[in-house]
Design a protein around this motif. Sequence first.
Motif, PDB file in Angstrom:
ATOM      1  N   ARG A  33      59.159  11.842  64.501  1.00 35.36           N
ATOM      2  CA  ARG A  33      58.629  11.227  65.722  1.00 35.36           C
ATOM      3  C   ARG A  33      58.947   9.740  65.801  1.00 35.36           C
ATOM      4  O   ARG A  33      58.869   9.147  66.866  1.00 35.36           O
ATOM      5  N   TYR A  34      59.265   9.137  64.662  1.00 37.96           N
ATOM      6  CA  TYR A  34      59.397   7.679  64.628  1.00 37.96           C
ATOM      7  C   TYR A  34      60.524   7.168  65.505  1.00 37.96           C
ATOM      8  O   TYR A  34      60.470   6.031  65.966  1.00 37.96           O
ATOM      9  N   GLN A  59      42.262  11.796  60.447  1.00 40.78           N
ATOM     10  CA  GLN A  59      41.561  10.513  60.327  1.00 40.78           C
ATOM     11  C   GLN A  59      40.639  10.288  61.518  1.00 40.78           C
ATOM     12  O   GLN A  59      39.539   9.750  61.367  1.00 40.78           O
ATOM     13  N   ASN A  60      41.104  10.692  62.706  1.00 40.98           N
ATOM     14  CA  ASN A  60      40.245  10.562  63.879  1.00 40.98           C
ATOM     15  C   ASN A  60      38.991  11.414  63.736  1.00 40.98           C
ATOM     16  O   ASN A  60      37.903  11.021  64.144  1.00 40.98           O
ATOM     17  N   GLY A  98      47.147  12.796  51.657  1.00 44.30           N
ATOM     18  CA  GLY A  98      46.545  11.468  51.764  1.00 44.30           C
ATOM     19  C   GLY A  98      45.367  11.472  52.725  1.00 44.30           C
ATOM     20  O   GLY A  98      44.285  10.981  52.412  1.00 44.30           O
ATOM     21  N   LEU A 151      36.490   9.677  61.749  1.00 42.41           N
ATOM     22  CA  LEU A 151      35.837   8.654  62.570  1.00 42.41           C
ATOM     23  C   LEU A 151      34.830   9.260  63.530  1.00 42.41           C
ATOM     24  O   LEU A 151      33.809   8.669  63.832  1.00 42.41           O
ATOM     25  N   ALA A 176      47.116   7.306  70.924  1.00 44.73           N
ATOM     26  CA  ALA A 176      47.012   8.707  70.500  1.00 44.73           C
ATOM     27  C   ALA A 176      45.589   9.027  70.055  1.00 44.73           C
ATOM     28  O   ALA A 176      45.021  10.059  70.421  1.00 44.73           O
ATOM     29  N   SER A 177      44.994   8.121  69.267  1.00 42.92           N
ATOM     30  CA  SER A 177      43.624   8.344  68.802  1.00 42.92           C
ATOM     31  C   SER A 177      42.650   8.370  69.970  1.00 42.92           C
ATOM     32  O   SER A 177      41.767   9.213  70.051  1.00 42.92           O
ATOM     33  N   ASN A 221      45.807   2.718  59.695  1.00 38.29           N
ATOM     34  CA  ASN A 221      46.670   2.729  58.512  1.00 38.29           C
ATOM     35  C   ASN A 221      47.979   3.479  58.732  1.00 38.29           C
ATOM     36  O   ASN A 221      49.008   3.090  58.203  1.00 38.29           O
ATOM     37  N   LEU A 222      47.967   4.511  59.587  1.00 37.45           N
ATOM     38  CA  LEU A 222      49.239   5.198  59.859  1.00 37.45           C
ATOM     39  C   LEU A 222      50.132   4.387  60.798  1.00 37.45           C
ATOM     40  O   LEU A 222      51.288   4.744  61.026  1.00 37.45           O
ATOM     41  N   LEU A 257      50.890   6.502  52.027  1.00 37.26           N
ATOM     42  CA  LEU A 257      49.723   6.997  52.762  1.00 37.26           C
ATOM     43  C   LEU A 257      49.559   8.503  52.627  1.00 37.26           C
ATOM     44  O   LEU A 257      48.451   9.012  52.490  1.00 37.26           O
ATOM     45  N   THR A 258      50.685   9.236  52.698  1.00 36.01           N
ATOM     46  CA  THR A 258      50.576  10.694  52.715  1.00 36.01           C
ATOM     47  C   THR A 258      50.540  11.270  51.313  1.00 36.01           C
ATOM     48  O   THR A 258      50.159  12.423  51.148  1.00 36.01           O
ATOM     49  N   THR A 259      50.983  10.530  50.312  1.00 33.96           N
ATOM     50  CA  THR A 259      51.072  10.920  48.895  1.00 33.96           C
ATOM     51  C   THR A 259      52.218  11.890  48.607  1.00 33.96           C
ATOM     52  O   THR A 259      52.492  12.157  47.456  1.00 33.96           O
ATOM     53  N   GLN A 274      53.749  17.834  63.987  1.00 32.79           N
ATOM     54  CA  GLN A 274      54.302  16.849  63.062  1.00 32.79           C
ATOM     55  C   GLN A 274      53.214  16.422  62.093  1.00 32.79           C
ATOM     56  O   GLN A 274      52.063  16.253  62.481  1.00 32.79           O
ATOM     57  N   THR A 275      53.594  16.243  60.827  1.00 32.12           N
ATOM     58  CA  THR A 275      52.592  15.936  59.812  1.00 32.12           C
ATOM     59  C   THR A 275      51.920  14.587  60.059  1.00 32.12           C
ATOM     60  O   THR A 275      50.713  14.471  59.868  1.00 32.12           O
ATOM     61  N   ALA A 334      52.086  16.987  52.637  1.00 30.61           N
ATOM     62  CA  ALA A 334      52.190  15.696  53.322  1.00 30.61           C
ATOM     63  C   ALA A 334      50.890  15.265  53.987  1.00 30.61           C
ATOM     64  O   ALA A 334      50.794  14.142  54.470  1.00 30.61           O
ATOM     65  N   GLY A 358      36.456   2.052  59.588  1.00 24.37           N
ATOM     66  CA  GLY A 358      36.961   2.651  60.814  1.00 24.37           C
ATOM     67  C   GLY A 358      38.297   2.060  61.247  1.00 24.37           C
ATOM     68  O   GLY A 358      39.222   2.786  61.603  1.00 24.37           O
ATOM     69  N   LEU A 373      54.959   5.020  54.291  1.00 22.36           N
ATOM     70  CA  LEU A 373      54.488   6.325  54.758  1.00 22.36           C
ATOM     71  C   LEU A 373      54.118   7.222  53.578  1.00 22.36           C
ATOM     72  O   LEU A 373      53.066   7.873  53.580  1.00 22.36           O
ATOM     73  N   LEU A 404      41.048   3.382  59.096  1.00 19.89           N
ATOM     74  CA  LEU A 404      41.428   4.760  59.437  1.00 19.89           C
ATOM     75  C   LEU A 404      42.228   4.793  60.735  1.00 19.89           C
ATOM     76  O   LEU A 404      43.181   5.538  60.875  1.00 19.89           O
ATOM     77  N   ILE A 419      59.100  14.593  57.965  1.00 16.24           N
ATOM     78  CA  ILE A 419      57.810  13.895  58.046  1.00 16.24           C
ATOM     79  C   ILE A 419      57.782  12.826  59.136  1.00 16.24           C
ATOM     80  O   ILE A 419      56.729  12.599  59.741  1.00 16.24           O
ATOM     81  N   ALA A 420      58.900  12.183  59.430  1.00 21.34           N
ATOM     82  CA  ALA A 420      58.846  11.017  60.323  1.00 21.34           C
ATOM     83  C   ALA A 420      59.723  11.176  61.553  1.00 21.34           C
ATOM     84  O   ALA A 420      60.104  10.196  62.171  1.00 21.34           O
TER      85      ALA A 420
END
Lengths: 307, 335
Positions: free
Chosen positions: A232-233, B81-82, B103, B85, A269-270, A39-40, A221-223, B72-73, B100, A33, A218, A36, A229-230
């Motif tokens: 938002r960063y 992932q959530n 994974g 869980l 966020a989660s 990891n992002l 993780l995403t493959t 957003q991906t 994307a 858990g 990144l 998960l 893709i990023a």
Amino acid sequence: MLARYRILLPVISLAVLLCLTFWMQPRAMSYFGLNLLFNLAVPIALATIAQMIIIMVNDIDLSLGAFVSLVACVTATWLNDAPLIGVLVLMALILTYAAMGAVIHMLELPAIVVTLGMSFVWGGLALFLLPTPGGASPAWIRTLMTIKPPFIPMAVLAAIIIAALTHLLVIRSKLGTVLRGLGGNTRSIARAGWNVTALKATAYGLSGLFGVLAGMALVGLTTSADANIALRYTLLSIAGVILGGGEFTGGKVSPTGAVIGALTLTLAASFLSFLRLSPDWQIGAQGAILILVLTARLLFSRKGAAT
Amino acid sequence: MKTIMTGAATLALLAGAAYAEGTADKRIALSNNYAGNSWRQAMLQTFEETASAAVADGVVAAADAFTTSENQTTEQAAQIQNMILQGYDAILLNAASPTALNGAVKEACDAGVKVISFDSIVTEPCAWRIAVDFVEMGRQEMDYVASRLPEGGNLLEIRGLAGVSTDDAISKGIHEGVAKHSQFEIVGAVHGDWAQDVAQKAVAGILPSLPDIVAVVTQGGDGYGAAEAFAAAGRPTPLIVMGNRQDELKWWAEQRDANGYETMSVSIAPGVASLAFWVAQQILAGEEVPKELTVPFLTINQDGLDAALETTPEGSVANVSYSLDDAKAVIAGAK
């Protein structure tokens, strides 16, 4: 606020949020858990460190998200198909970042404008490289990002390592101390005989290095990657730095705090998603958490100043 | 059509109850990346209706929809992932990126969660894909045109958004159809971007240079604009294939009432979310389901026009809610 207490608030914020999440979703309280959940956050933590180094020298980087996206595209294409070219391109990207820092200082340009402009350059290059989503992660990065160390999940272990290394680099090392000084008082560093242009270039180069690491993590993780893709960063990393006890005034940063800030943002966020909050409210709620933490910090620092 | 849909839904519920034993304690989540247009809104609404009926009926324990706030991906990967869980047994996925999210999808599969992607699908082999055969859609358009106009003639093709795979696929199907019915020739092609105003401008621009056109083959969202352009140029209205948008259906009905105009309309229905729901239910019930499934299109013909127009809200697109039996038919068709 004393420097040693700077770290306290981020730690408390993360702990409170973590407890709430475990209470909402007991399943998260496990090796699997935690991995998960976090990891992002590893690429976000690396991007936050990259942003922190720029903020440390009193600038701000609005191109970071686009840059990390470009790195992800390079990683998923060149680094995978032709590792040598891939490594050269990534090194060239770091050098470009260093050059960007030098140019910003020499021409006395506002970093906010230059980086905003560069974000379109990075975005364009990424689209040029990967017009449609695709590519594949090099196997070794994928292995590294999905490794299962004993007892501590990869994501947590990676966060600890990143925090420890950057703490040594930024707080303990000679270079880090001078760079923090550069952000705090550029003129005194220049009068002390340091080459400020070279120092700025070093700071930006370091930031580029962490940006590259973020993009690679990144993709692991995403493959695979896509050109957006990023994005938002950019904002996530700025929020992470501030949440982690950093300040916009330059020189006042905390690497450990920044990593914790990145973890907190990811967790927030989660947590909101576990709450079943409508997506329309989620961004607002994320902002509310940020404001809450900043208000708490302001109260603490006022109190600290009074005594 | 409304009564037919309600009938189908009731049938689905009855049939669903019979299959509920295996999945009564299962929970399904919908991971959606975007809700900002009428098609997606209709999709979410159809899912909501199907899901709440199924939950009330005890077919599944829960079916919740989640939409990411920023399309957003990375955000959607975290969302998936959530969901792992949160202990969902299956995740329906309308993906922000075909690759994307692989994974996160792999992590879900490894955790024993079934992932069913639809509309915007993912390439990860462990996931199911409910895709649209857009090439076939183009072919069917040409077959219809050929059946209406056996003597053939000149065609105008309106394409979609340049560089998007959907546009290439539909156009490929149309060109295959033209090769099959060799009495037709495409004398002009413009990009209408699936939007009426763009299509109208593009068609108006190319019309003066074209000979007589007997039919216009389209991709949806562009038929009304084409009709307006022909009317503005004072040329006779050709056979225009429509794309299920409310404004297209309305124009078609008006023309039919005025001069007996006849055509057909075809597009993909947002109700595909309900199809994905029932496919997920079948997978959770232990059915053997092939990984690659194809969605049927929603075709509206002359007889179904009034019913379709009645059930389609203004500014929206014609929709249909799929039942368990539809899902079974799709699964059987893929085996």
